[in-house]
Design a protein around this motif. Structure first.
Motif, PDB file in Angstrom:
ATOM      1  N   THR A  55       0.827  -1.209   0.000  1.00  0.00           N
ATOM      2  CA  THR A  55       0.000   0.000   0.000  1.00  0.00           C
ATOM      3  C   THR A  55       0.858   1.254   0.000  1.00  0.00           C
ATOM      4  O   THR A  55       0.568   2.223  -0.719  1.00  0.00           O
ATOM      5  N   THR A  56       1.930   1.260   0.799  1.00  0.00           N
ATOM      6  CA  THR A  56       2.809   2.434   0.865  1.00  0.00           C
ATOM      7  C   THR A  56       3.418   2.739  -0.498  1.00  0.00           C
ATOM      8  O   THR A  56       3.418   3.892  -0.956  1.00  0.00           O
ATOM      9  N   LEU A  57       3.948   1.709  -1.163  1.00  0.00           N
ATOM     10  CA  LEU A  57       4.548   1.927  -2.485  1.00  0.00           C
ATOM     11  C   LEU A  57       3.477   2.189  -3.535  1.00  0.00           C
ATOM     12  O   LEU A  57       3.697   2.970  -4.472  1.00  0.00           O
ATOM     13  N   GLY A  58       2.301   1.544  -3.404  1.00  0.00           N
ATOM     14  CA  GLY A  58       1.233   1.782  -4.360  1.00  0.00           C
ATOM     15  C   GLY A  58       0.752   3.218  -4.343  1.00  0.00           C
ATOM     16  O   GLY A  58       0.342   3.767  -5.372  1.00  0.00           O
ATOM     17  N   LEU A  59       0.779   3.848  -3.200  1.00  0.00           N
ATOM     18  CA  LEU A  59       0.379   5.254  -3.113  1.00  0.00           C
ATOM     19  C   LEU A  59       1.327   6.163  -3.879  1.00  0.00           C
ATOM     20  O   LEU A  59       0.929   7.255  -4.304  1.00  0.00           O
ATOM     21  N   ARG A  60       2.567   5.728  -4.058  1.00  0.00           N
ATOM     22  CA  ARG A  60       3.551   6.570  -4.737  1.00  0.00           C
ATOM     23  C   ARG A  60       3.774   6.187  -6.196  1.00  0.00           C
ATOM     24  O   ARG A  60       3.935   7.060  -7.061  1.00  0.00           O
ATOM     25  N   GLN A  79      -6.492  -4.882   3.946  1.00  0.00           N
ATOM     26  CA  GLN A  79      -7.689  -4.185   4.406  1.00  0.00           C
ATOM     27  C   GLN A  79      -7.253  -3.033   5.305  1.00  0.00           C
ATOM     28  O   GLN A  79      -6.188  -3.088   5.932  1.00  0.00           O
ATOM     29  N   PRO A  80      -8.043  -1.977   5.387  1.00  0.00           N
ATOM     30  CA  PRO A  80      -7.601  -0.771   6.118  1.00  0.00           C
ATOM     31  C   PRO A  80      -7.213  -1.024   7.562  1.00  0.00           C
ATOM     32  O   PRO A  80      -6.278  -0.412   8.068  1.00  0.00           O
ATOM     33  N   ILE A  81      -7.909  -1.909   8.268  1.00  0.00           N
ATOM     34  CA  ILE A  81      -7.635  -2.112   9.685  1.00  0.00           C
ATOM     35  C   ILE A  81      -6.230  -2.643   9.915  1.00  0.00           C
ATOM     36  O   ILE A  81      -5.647  -2.452  10.993  1.00  0.00           O
ATOM     37  N   ALA A  82      -5.642  -3.313   8.908  1.00  0.00           N
ATOM     38  CA  ALA A  82      -4.310  -3.887   9.058  1.00  0.00           C
ATOM     39  C   ALA A  82      -3.213  -2.890   8.740  1.00  0.00           C
ATOM     40  O   ALA A  82      -2.036  -3.206   8.901  1.00  0.00           O
ATOM     41  N   THR A  90      -1.453   5.694   6.874  1.00  0.00           N
ATOM     42  CA  THR A  90      -1.846   5.129   5.583  1.00  0.00           C
ATOM     43  C   THR A  90      -3.366   5.121   5.437  1.00  0.00           C
ATOM     44  O   THR A  90      -3.896   5.431   4.365  1.00  0.00           O
ATOM     45  N   ARG A  91      -4.074   4.784   6.493  1.00  0.00           N
ATOM     46  CA  ARG A  91      -5.535   4.809   6.424  1.00  0.00           C
ATOM     47  C   ARG A  91      -6.046   6.229   6.175  1.00  0.00           C
ATOM     48  O   ARG A  91      -7.001   6.421   5.419  1.00  0.00           O
ATOM     49  N   ALA A  92      -5.424   7.201   6.800  1.00  0.00           N
ATOM     50  CA  ALA A  92      -5.844   8.591   6.572  1.00  0.00           C
ATOM     51  C   ALA A  92      -5.623   8.994   5.118  1.00  0.00           C
ATOM     52  O   ALA A  92      -6.458   9.681   4.510  1.00  0.00           O
ATOM     53  N   GLU A  93      -4.511   8.572   4.525  1.00  0.00           N
ATOM     54  CA  GLU A  93      -4.246   8.899   3.120  1.00  0.00           C
ATOM     55  C   GLU A  93      -5.246   8.203   2.195  1.00  0.00           C
ATOM     56  O   GLU A  93      -5.712   8.796   1.213  1.00  0.00           O
ATOM     57  N   LEU A  94      -5.592   6.963   2.491  1.00  0.00           N
ATOM     58  CA  LEU A  94      -6.588   6.264   1.681  1.00  0.00           C
ATOM     59  C   LEU A  94      -7.951   6.945   1.768  1.00  0.00           C
ATOM     60  O   LEU A  94      -8.674   7.045   0.764  1.00  0.00           O
ATOM     61  N   ARG A  95      -8.319   7.421   2.963  1.00  0.00           N
ATOM     62  CA  ARG A  95      -9.595   8.131   3.088  1.00  0.00           C
ATOM     63  C   ARG A  95      -9.574   9.444   2.305  1.00  0.00           C
ATOM     64  O   ARG A  95     -10.577   9.818   1.685  1.00  0.00           O
ATOM     65  N   ARG A  96      -8.461  10.133   2.309  1.00  0.00           N
ATOM     66  CA  ARG A  96      -8.366  11.376   1.541  1.00  0.00           C
ATOM     67  C   ARG A  96      -8.513  11.109   0.045  1.00  0.00           C
ATOM     68  O   ARG A  96      -9.229  11.831  -0.668  1.00  0.00           O
ATOM     69  N   LEU A  97      -7.872  10.068  -0.445  1.00  0.00           N
ATOM     70  CA  LEU A  97      -7.998   9.719  -1.857  1.00  0.00           C
ATOM     71  C   LEU A  97      -9.420   9.292  -2.199  1.00  0.00           C
ATOM     72  O   LEU A  97      -9.917   9.589  -3.299  1.00  0.00           O
TER      73      LEU A  97
END
Length: 876
Positions: A432-437, A464-467, A472-479
């Motif tokens: 997820t971290t690398l996928g965001l970039r 899944q977000p809970i993991a 990272t969860r905050a960035e996914l919610r912003r997107l």
């Protein structure tokens, strides 16, 4: 940036701090004080609960204590009483003098404030016990006096002394702590023997003093003992370094991410000879940052081994040192730890070789090459080869030095000998971290190349977000918010373009048409607009990053498991529901216990039958209210069955949530597109809310004029309207609340209002919806009224307007309650409302219980049958 002067030779001037370092706050609010405050409040509640519900136990305990204390010699009791009475006054004064001599007057001021507050709390407690507390609590906290009257429930002089001594920190000093306990035990003993108090009274007094002290300390703050720059340089000299300057590392705020709140303050230290050092300082305040979040994660996540939420500074030091050495031994690039040391009793430091470089978050997108991504995966592979879990592979934990080498930092939260689940969580986090970039495709391709397809496929259930980490969860919610905004804008643009195109086509045709042709043309335009909106929504719809990663992995391993692993032990909503359910069960049982069986046997069964009919009619009305906002053709009796099934669903979920989800699912299965199904249910809910408010105001107005010769509203209605107006003004005046409300309303009107406009073009549908809403409210009101008349022998009834007001208010409270079906909240609101409008309590209680039995509990079995029938026919 912090600059500190170097360690000067003996003949030079002493070392000075330049003054550029941000000043530390004189006082800090310690999470440990807040935790002790909460523990104290819970302990007080537990003591009162035991006193209230375990009367036999408390009575037996008092008798045993009195019997045992009666054998004590009178001389010893008198001497102990005299010594304790003097010591209770002298010990706090002596400690205050000692603190003043050492120029620690602020601590004494804190103690005096805590003592004053504790005295006020004890007076309020005494007043409550004497006038409003249950008799069992009064019996447990007081004893009859020989001259008449009762002893004090809480000791007004002992609680302030305990609060004072706790707030000034006497308990943390060994000698004073011994004196404190001796004084408290002597005082408690003498009061028990003399019959001036009870054991529960002493326990409650100590808890009140202790709790008020820590509440005061948390409110006003405690003296800040965090180490300064001078302390850091002195600590470096003790471990053999000769520092020159210490520069506060940029981009590392004191309030770090709460996933790793104990990351500490970081400095870059230059030496007189040799390369610079990276120094991390961890103190108790930094370590406690985010404690409650970490404790909540440990409570809610299951099957995951996490480090303890409360660890000592030495344990934190040893854990990070062990992880640093283990990571390097595994072949991973990690900071090299070269020294550790304590900086007094409240801080430690860890000294690393200086790395330099930038974090992944600070790199531009074009700087993140495929080689860099593969290098990051190689570091994770090295860690996992020795069963080491990082636990926080976010962008700020991945460092890239000047040569392009990837280094993993922030190892303090990791684990040695980690299990498979935790190791797979690391892979999911880094994906997820690398996928965001770099995007899902590049992140997955590099991971498969380094770790292999099987290892990547095995992490899909944990994607899944809970993991993931909190950042990272905050960035996914912003997107996700940005993605939803783009979709809405695309749909609105397509709608506007379709309208303009149709208008231009009609203008070019400029044909004279009759009324029938105009209607046909209008319907054709409407269908064309819907097709355009659906097409635009399909084109604009974007998958979230986690779905993209899953899709990329499934292209490589189609048979990979994708069903998410259940990681949450308990959700916040479930916890709230359990607590609220326990309170509701207690309320219901107490109501049932106070209802004699003779009242039920004397019920008027004709009115009970009428209440059953009105309860059944409500499901027909609910089906009408829903279908009135669905332009598509949906079977009526199947919709009625779905409403009956909703009576089963709302038992296992809050009513406002379960009914919406079930109706949405039913409409989708009936052929309505998902977006339109959600909009239809939303339109029905929105119209129902408006109708609910209007009916409440109208019936409230009528209720206020029943006993008045003129048609004027009651003061209660006027006060309620003024209260609502003030709340609206407050919401609109506060910027963040105004933005929150406007955002939610904008998202609501984006889908619901167009659906309502469609319904407005069909008068029959609109009439069905409005009629269903009114019939639904009327059915419930008549059901409640029939329940009242079933037990209202002798004319104990109230007007329909009053019944309607009570029902509408109780229904609103039930919709907001977190318990399934509003259990407890609705019963309490209805009973209180009926009593408030003049109905006797002996009639209101069984009437409400009968009403809830007919509308909530009896329909559960038919609802379960309808739910299974609809599910087997794939209608749900």
């Amino acid at each position: 940036m912090v600059v500190m002067a170097h360690d000067s030779p003996p003949e030079r001037a002493p070392e000075r701090v330049s003054g550029d370092e941000p000043l530390l706050a004189a006082r800090v609010h310690r999470p440990s004080d807040l935790m002790r405050l909460l523990i104290g409040i819970l302990a007080i509640a537990l003591v009162l609960a035991i006193a209230a519900f375990a009367h036999g136990t408390t009575s037996g305990l008092e008798q045993d204590i009195n019997k045992g204390a009666g054998g004590a010699p009178d001389v010893f009791v008198k001497i102990a009483g005299l010594v304790s009475s003097i010591a209770v006054l002298l010990v706090p004064v002596a400690f205050a003098i000692e603190r003043l001599v050492k120029r620690d007057g602020l601590r004494i001021a804190d103690g005096v404030l805590a003592a004053v507050l504790a005295h006020g709390v004890t007076l309020a407690t005494d007043l409550w016990v004497a006038q409003a507390a249950p008799g069992t609590i009064q019996d447990a906290l007081t004893q009859p006096q020989s001259g008449g009257g009762l002893t004090d429930p809480v000791h007004n002089y002992l609680a302030p002394v305990i609060a004072y001594m706790t707030a000034v920190g006497m308990a943390r000093r060994p000698r004073w702590r011994v004196v404190l306990w001796v004084v408290l035990l002597l005082d408690a003993f003498t009061m028990l023997v003399a019959g001036y108090t009870t054991a529960f009274s002493i326990i409650l007094t100590v808890l009140i003093g202790w709790t008020v002290a820590y509440g005061t300390l948390y409110a006003v703050g405690s003296p800040n003992v965090r180490p300064t720059g001078q302390t850091l340089l002195a600590g470096l000299r003790r471990v053999g370094f000769r520092p020159v300057t210490a520069l506060r590392a940029e981009g590392v705020p004191d309030s770090a991410d709460k996933d790793s709140g104990d990351r500490g303050r970081r400095y870059i230290v230059t030496l007189e000879d040799g390369p610079p050092l990276d120094v991390t300082v961890v103190d108790r305040e930094q370590q406690a940052h985010g404690f409650f979040y970490r404790a909540w994660r440990r409570l809610t996540l299951r099957t995951i081994t996490t480090r303890r939420s409360i660890v000592s500074l030495r344990q934190a030091l040893e854990q990070e040192a062990l992880l640093a050495y283990a990571a390097i031994a595994a072949g991973a690039n990690a900071p090299k730890l070269i020294a550790t040391s304590e900086l007094g009793p409240d801080a430690v430091m860890l000294v690393y070789e200086h790395l330099g470089g930038r974090t992944l978050d600070s790199l531009d997108d074009e700087e993140i090459t495929d080689d860099l991504v593969r290098s990051a995966w190689r570091q994770v592979k090295a860690l996992q080869s020795r069963r080491i879990a990082h636990r926080r592979l976010a962008g700020d934990a991945i460092l890239v030095d000047r040569s392009g080498k990837v280094i993993l930092t922030d190892l303090r939260g990791g684990e040695i000998a980690a299990g498979d689940l935790v190791l797979r969580m690391d892979i999911a986090q880094l994906l997820t971290t690398l996928g965001l970039r770099v995007g899902a495709q590049r992140a997955v391709a590099a991971a498969v190349e380094v770790l292999g397809p099987d290892a990547i496929a095995a992490c899909l259930p944990l994607l899944q977000p809970i993991a993931l980490s909190r950042s990272t969860r905050a960035e996914l919610r912003r997107l996700a918010r940005e993605r939803s905004k783009r979709e809405r804008e695309a749909v609105l643009a397509a709608s506007e373009a379709a309208k303009q195109a149709r208008a231009e086509a009609r203008a070019q045709a400029n044909l004279e048409t009759d009324r029938k042709a105009a209607r046909a043309e209008k319907q054709a335009d409407k269908k064309a607009e819907k097709r355009a909106l659906d097409s635009a929504l399909d084109e604009a719809r974007e998958e979230d990053l986690l779905a993209q990663i899953r899709q990329q992995v499934l292209l490589i391993r189609p048979q990979a498991p994708v069903e998410p692993v259940r990681l949450e032990r308990i959700k916040p909503r479930t916890l709230v529901s359990l607590i609220a359910g326990a309170v509701a069960a207690y309320f219901l049982l107490s109501q049932i216990a106070r209802t004699p069986l003779s009242t039920i046997s004397q019920a008027d069964w004709a009115w009970v039958a009428a209440a059953v009919v009105f309860s059944a009619l409500s499901y027909v009305a609910a089906a009408m209210a829903l279908l009135g906002f669905v332009p598509e053709r949906v079977g009526f009796w199947r919709t009625v069955a779905a409403q009956v099934a909703g009576s089963f669903v709302k038992i296992v979920a809050p009513a406002a949530v379960g009914g919406v989800a079930l109706n949405t699912r039913f409409l989708q299965r009936a052929g309505v597109r998902p977006g339109l199904a959600v909009a239809s249910v939303g339109a029905s809910q929105l119209f129902g809310l408006g109708a609910h408010i209007l009916l409440l105001l109208a019936f409230g107005y009528l209720t206020g004029t029943e006993k008045s010769p003129s048609f004027t509203p009651s003061r209660t209605v006027i006060g309620g309207l003024l209260t609502v107006a003030v709340l609206v003004l407050v919401v609109t005046a506060i910027p963040f609340m105004r933005k929150f409300v406007s955002t939610r309303l904008r998202s609501l009107f984006a889908g619901v209002v167009p659906r309502m406009l469609d319904v407005l073009q069909r008068p029959m549908k609109l009439a069905t919806g409005i009629g269903g809403m009114l019939l639904l409210t009327g059915a419930f009101v008549f059901c409640l009224d029939a329940s009242i008349r079933a037990f209202g022998h002798g004319g104990a009834t109230i007007s329909y307007a009053s019944v309607a007001v009570v029902f509408l208010a109780g229904n609103a409270i039930g919709s907001a309650a977190p318990t399934p079906g509003g259990v407890g909240a609705v019963e309490g609101a209805l009973t209180f409302g009926l009593v408030a409008v003049g109905l006797p309590f002996e009639v209101a209680t069984p009437a409400v219980l009968l009403y809830r039995l007919l509308t909530l509990w009896l329909p559960v079995l038919p609802g379960w049958l309808c739910f299974n029938w609809l599910t087997k026919r794939e209608l749900l």
